[in-house]
Design a protein around this motif. Sequence first.
Motif, short mmCIF file in Angstrom:
data_model
loop_
_atom_site.label_atom_id
_atom_site.label_comp_id
_atom_site.label_asym_id
_atom_site.label_seq_id
_atom_site.Cartn_x
_atom_site.Cartn_y
_atom_site.Cartn_z
N LEU A 476 -23.14 2.98 -11.27
CA LEU A 476 -22.90 4.42 -11.15
C LEU A 476 -23.38 4.94 -9.80
N GLY A 478 -23.69 3.27 -7.13
CA GLY A 478 -22.83 2.71 -6.09
C GLY A 478 -21.48 3.39 -6.02
N SER A 479 -21.16 4.21 -7.03
CA SER A 479 -19.88 4.90 -7.03
C SER A 479 -20.06 6.40 -6.84
N TYR A 480 -21.09 6.79 -6.15
CA TYR A 480 -21.41 8.21 -5.88
C TYR A 480 -21.72 9.01 -7.14
#
Lengths: 513, 231, 325
Positions: A476, A478-480
């Motif tokens: 999460l 790592g996905s902004y």
Amino acid sequence: MARRTGSVSGPTAAGTVVALILAALVAVLSRADWPVVFGAADWAVLRFTVWQATLSALFSVAFAVPVARALARRRFAGRGLLVTLLGAPFILPVIVAVLGLLAVFGRAGWVSQGLGWVDLPPLSIYGLTGVVMAHVFFNMPLATRLILQGWQTIPAEQFRLVGQLGLSPAVVFRTLEWPVLRQVVPGALALVFVICLTSFAVALTLGGGPRATTLELAIYQAFRFDFNLGRAAILSLVQLTVAGGAAVIALWILPPIVLQTGRDRPVQRWDARGLWPLDAMWIGLAAGFLLLPLGAVVVSGMIGLGQMPSSVWSSTWTSLWVATLSAGLLIALALPIAAWLAQARWGGAEALTLLGLAASPLMIGTGWFILIYPWAAPVRFALPVTALVNAMMALPFAVRILLPAMRQVFADYGRLSAGLGLHGLDLWRIVLLPRIRPQLGFAAGLGAALSVGDLGVVTLFADPEVATLPLQMYRLMGSYQTNAASGAALILLGLAFGMFWLCDAWGRRHVAG
Amino acid sequence: MLQVDGLRVVQGDFALSADFTIKAGQRVAVIGPSGAGKSTLLGAIGGYTPSVAGRVVVDGREITNAAPDMRGIAMLFQDGNLFPHLTLAQNIGLGLRPALRLAADERQQVAHALGRVGLGDFGDRKPGDVSGGQQSRAALARVLVQNQPLLLLDEPFAALGPALRAEMLDLTSEVARDTGATVLMITHAPEDAERAADQVLFVDEGRVDAPRAVADIMANPPEALRTYLGH
Amino acid sequence: MKYLMTTAAVLCASAAWAETPVLKVYTYDSFVSDWGPGPAVEAAFEETCACDLQLIGAGDGAALLARIKLEGARSEADVVLGLDTNLTAAAKETGLFAPHSVAAEFTLPIEWSDDTFAPFDWGYFAFVHNADMDVPANFRDLADSDLKIAIQDPRSSTPGLGLLMWVKAAYGDDAPAMWSDLSDNVLTVTKGWSESYGLFLEGEADMVLSYTTSPAYHLIAEEDAGKAAAPFDEGHYMQVEVAGKLANSDQPELADSFMAFMVSDAFQSIIPTTNWMYPAVTPASGLPDGFETLITPAKALLLSPEDAAAARDGALAEWRDALAQ
């Protein structure tokens, strides 16, 4: 003479742990390219690693002593809850804890904002200060708990005597508290030292740069960027040696434990009546230091709860059963080892259990990947291997927790059990397990909670379908999806704490007098 | 019958040697100053303290190196005779089956033993819920079901008051009579010996004298015993 | 009869299922996450390929290469997607990859001539900051300012390695001096991108090493125009993310068709708002609204894979020495 309980299963369990680690090491070495150079930069890394671990151990234990002392001699409403809550930082995933700490002590944190109102510059905790501070945050509660448990073995009768004689706190410290402290502190120091030795993300994030490079980062680099397995193995071996050396020294200076039998009553203390403001200060300080960052995690997590995808829930489920499996494996390893050590003359074998903590999880994971790969898809073993590695990391804690209780049982009821012919499983079922139930619950809870919070080797084996909660949280982030990640962190905190509480409460129910 | 032949126990710089025979069914008081080796003697006979030389024979069977539970011996200690987390009935049941899975007739035996020591209604209580005297009774009830030829008592009643202690000694005698056991009991009080023993073993500085009849030794005590008794 | 038909249908279905070829693609974790391109890419490819596409997350970009090396020639992977040009030289050296057959009009700021790896997206590294502050115009200004930056460790993170190459490409032999001037601006160095970006969002750091495209996420997904990337006049180092086909793939045709699919509109139009990078081939529909607000560096910097690999160890030592003062 009949065989002693655990005299076979104990060494077997300890041997299994050693074998699992050595097999991984050999597997990594088997794929290595030689020669491997241990250069000047590596020595600098080793020096920093040892130095920060030493400082962290010293500060953690130095802070823990007055806090444990205050908690041991005060009774107040909510004390039990506070003691339980103080265990929380230890089971937090590193990144969650670091963000929590920064929310309070960071440049934009609450303390710095407060300082800003009175025109003072913000705090800067990056560097060695930050590293040690974070390590104290993680490990001081553990040290407190160990010391507190040690002091609770002082029979209530002795404190009645203190009350009757009107002994001063200084005399009480010298005659009652110090002897116990001397037994507990070396073990606590060694444990914290070893934990901090393998620190990586904390040291890096708060250390402020390559000054703060630990061995574990060097191992990570060797595996990930250089894919230099020989170098990774050598560095792992250095880490094992330093940690193992520390463990052996600490346990060697550990004095023989003198057992005293006392009736188990709630301890009432008559000493130090006038010192309550001092104790209140220490308890307040510890509570503030530990609970404010946790509060920050909770607050930001509440905001993110609504934005979490459903995959967080399936990850929660995955983590739940990995943790359960891990706690089960932990107990299966720890019980025979503790029973064996409880009857051994020399406790040096306890050092073996610290290997599980000193070994790099990345090394164990890679080694087992190499071993499993020719036979089966490692992905299928991702979760069991994670559970096993987590259990091995928690093993030294579990043994530390179980050992004193186990020694007490053998001292109090060893002869009676032998005379009645209680051996093997019957001895476990009828005597040992019921007597050590509180410690068993605590150890299992700790193991489960540690497993919940560990990112660990699961990343290496990475199964696309199932992710543990910490892995999901990282994905999460790592996905902004920062808010959702905060929500997941809160779930993680809740799960770790819930499992710990459940096990601990089970242990403390129906404690026989 | 208990035979102790040239038994020798060494613990650090303390050594104990013993050589005596006790006839079956005798009740023997073990008397002597603190540190004389009374507990060491019972520990060695009970299989808890290893010996360096000699033999221990119970009813014709050599048990010198047997495990504590394989020696035909029941033993009560100063404390810790009952598991606090088990009920009295379970504690007694352990004397029959260490696995605690009792058959119906064995349950019957436990109930009978409880009744025999006057604890008929207390089987479901835990040791922490009953008095010290009742705890001692429960321990004796277990000795009863253990039904061993030799009973060793390492001052299990020391913490009880005089009346209660006398009661327990009488109960012990009854239990021993029921089971036909030979009894060896450590005591500090000569009146205990007179009340509940047939013979006296005097232990002093690691030496064990030959057993003598109670009346005989009390009427004509050896020098060391006289000093101990303060006569 | 009905029963028989059902059975036959089930049998046929399972037979068809058994024959469905499986394509295994190793990629980095955030690619397969619910917000990443993974779910949409999988659905779009499976519509046309009559196959089962399995996207397997294996950590970050560096971990991906380590995983392939670990598994060697027996790897089950058919395609590896997510290496960058700093790693492709090492990847090529393993001999595990086969030449690709992708032909496309790449819209990269540079010429693409690699015959083993094909790009699927790219971006510029940049320092991201809150829009309301004055920003330095280059590394020199940054070094002279009091601003605090959060960066990633080049030993554990691909953007961290990218920054190392950026400074090297811009300053060459003066890179060590620049790093020692920058050292008091470095608030901290983290293990990965997630940690530093987290620190930045918490307000710990004034700027964070990320991508010029990061503000697009905040603008499009969160409708927050408050984040911006600082344009540096030395130029911006590029990250070109690539995929390669494994030589030992048991589905070579399928792997080829996946690689071809990768540069098609169907794949490329998914990239901007899921991976928050520029597509390697701009789709016919163009870039999504919001991307036009992003800065466009005057100069694109990129070391060739060979130069990057050759420069790495030296640059790493310089970086470590400068920041360890």
